[in-house]
Design an enzyme around this catalytic site. Structure first.
Site, PDB file in Angstrom:
ATOM      1  N   SER A   1       0.828  -1.211   0.000  1.00 41.03           N
ATOM      2  CA  SER A   1       0.000   0.000   0.000  1.00 41.03           C
ATOM      3  C   SER A   1       0.859   1.256   0.000  1.00 41.03           C
ATOM      4  O   SER A   1       2.021   1.240   0.392  1.00 41.03           O
ATOM      5  CB  SER A   1      -0.906   0.026   1.230  1.00 41.03           C
ATOM      6  OG  SER A   1      -1.690  -1.134   1.298  1.00 41.03           O
TER       7      SER A   1
HETATM    8  N1  SAH Z   1      -0.753  -4.950   4.001  1.00 39.10           N
HETATM    9  C1  SAH Z   1       0.034  -5.193   2.808  1.00 39.10           C
HETATM   10  C2  SAH Z   1      -0.705  -4.815   1.522  1.00 39.10           C
HETATM   11  C3  SAH Z   1      -1.470  -5.950   1.118  1.00 39.10           C
HETATM   12  S1  SAH Z   1      -2.265  -6.009  -0.448  1.00 39.10           S
HETATM   13  C4  SAH Z   1       1.361  -4.495   2.854  1.00 39.10           C
HETATM   14  O1  SAH Z   1       1.605  -3.733   3.806  1.00 39.10           O
HETATM   15  O2  SAH Z   1       2.175  -4.731   1.967  1.00 39.10           O
HETATM   16  C5  SAH Z   1      -3.549  -7.121   0.086  1.00 39.10           C
HETATM   17  C6  SAH Z   1      -3.128  -8.523   0.391  1.00 39.10           C
HETATM   18  O3  SAH Z   1      -4.286  -9.193   0.884  1.00 39.10           O
HETATM   19  C7  SAH Z   1      -2.663  -9.308  -0.823  1.00 39.10           C
HETATM   20  O4  SAH Z   1      -1.375  -9.817  -0.598  1.00 39.10           O
HETATM   21  C8  SAH Z   1      -3.705 -10.427  -0.949  1.00 39.10           C
HETATM   22  O5  SAH Z   1      -3.170 -11.645  -1.419  1.00 39.10           O
HETATM   23  C9  SAH Z   1      -4.218 -10.542   0.468  1.00 39.10           C
HETATM   24  N2  SAH Z   1      -5.536 -11.151   0.635  1.00 39.10           N
HETATM   25  C10 SAH Z   1      -6.594 -11.069  -0.210  1.00 39.10           C
HETATM   26  N3  SAH Z   1      -7.626 -11.774   0.280  1.00 39.10           N
HETATM   27  C11 SAH Z   1      -7.234 -12.314   1.469  1.00 39.10           C
HETATM   28  C12 SAH Z   1      -7.860 -13.141   2.454  1.00 39.10           C
HETATM   29  N4  SAH Z   1      -9.122 -13.578   2.306  1.00 39.10           N
HETATM   30  N5  SAH Z   1      -7.153 -13.490   3.545  1.00 39.10           N
HETATM   31  C13 SAH Z   1      -5.868 -13.076   3.708  1.00 39.10           C
HETATM   32  N6  SAH Z   1      -5.218 -12.294   2.804  1.00 39.10           N
HETATM   33  C14 SAH Z   1      -5.890 -11.904   1.703  1.00 39.10           C
END
Ligand code: SAH
Length: 211
Positions: free
Chosen positions: A54
């Site tokens: 993000s």
């Molecule tokens: N917080 C992260 C940004 C994440 S982007 C950072 O600081 O880099 C969102 C992430 O959520 C992705 O990696 C995606 O694979 C994950 N995601 C999507 N659906 C999910 C679920 N049901 N449970 C856990 N993770 C999930």
């Protein structure tokens, strides 16, 4: 930027604690080698598998809204690079973080370990169901957009706890919500700003049924 969105979010500036945590976590440790030179720009970056780290502003805002404090136990759904978890780990006692894409979660865990975070506990799984074994949480952050609020996440909040979650469809602009669980178990929802996150995906249901 914080000032510009202060009207919508009710936070004209980030707290000193959040700014200090943002200053401490080295974002270049959480991006792929090719992206290191962009690590300190205020924008999301690709981390592989169609996922992104993000934008720092959004990480700071979600942290501010979740308001972690010393002693708190926090859950993050969507480990990604591990960057948001690291920022939370600077402010809370323990951070539990779940990632659904195995390769992404493993890399996130490696990043967190290399950066020295011992109070972050990563796991591979579907965060839609939260993490019941270690619940309840003082706050929960969801860093992927859900079409609706997952009921398990409300259940796993302590009274007075906060869930920060982008809600909306995959192709929509989503709304970043702060849902506070009141002492009587009811909830109060506050809309903050429009955001765009990758979708919260769901693991396939167990395929044990044969006919
Ligand atoms: N917080 C992260 C940004 C994440 S982007 C950072 O600081 O880099 C969102 C992430 O959520 C992705 O990696 C995606 O694979 C994950 N995601 C999507 N659906 C999910 C679920 N049901 N449970 C856990 N993770 C999930």
């Amino acid at each position: 930027m914080a000032r510009a969105t202060g009207f919508e979010t009710g936070y004209p500036a980030f707290s000193k604690a959040v700014m200090a945590a943002m200053g401490k976590v080295e974002r270049h440790r959480f991006v792929p080698f090719d992206e290191v030179r962009y690590a300190y720009e205020n924008r999301p970056l690709p981390i592989g598998h169609g996922q992104t780290i993000s934008q720092p502003y959004i990480v700071a805002l979600m942290t501010e809204l979740a308001a972690p404090k010393p002693g708190d136990v926090v859950l993050e759904v969507g480990t990604g690079s591990g960057y948001q978890a690291a920022v939370l780990a600077e402010l809370a006692a323990e951070v539990y973080t779940i990632e659904i894409v195995e390769a992404v979660g493993k890399q996130g865990a490696v990043n967190l370990q290399a950066a020295g975070y011992r109070n972050v506990h990563p796991r591979i799984g579907d965060g839609y169901h939260g993490w019941p074994e270690v619940a309840p949480f003082d706050s929960i952050l969801v860093t992927a957009a859900a079409p609706e609020v997952p009921p398990a996440l409300i259940e796993q909040l302590k009274p007075g706890g906060r869930l920060v979650i982008p809600v909306g469809g995959r192709w929509d602009v989503q709304e970043l919500l702060v849902i506070e669980k009141n002492e009587d178990g009811s909830t109060t929802t506050k809309k903050t700003i429009p955001v765009r996150f990758v979708p919260l995906t769901r693991s396939a249901p167990p395929s044990g049924k044969t006919r």
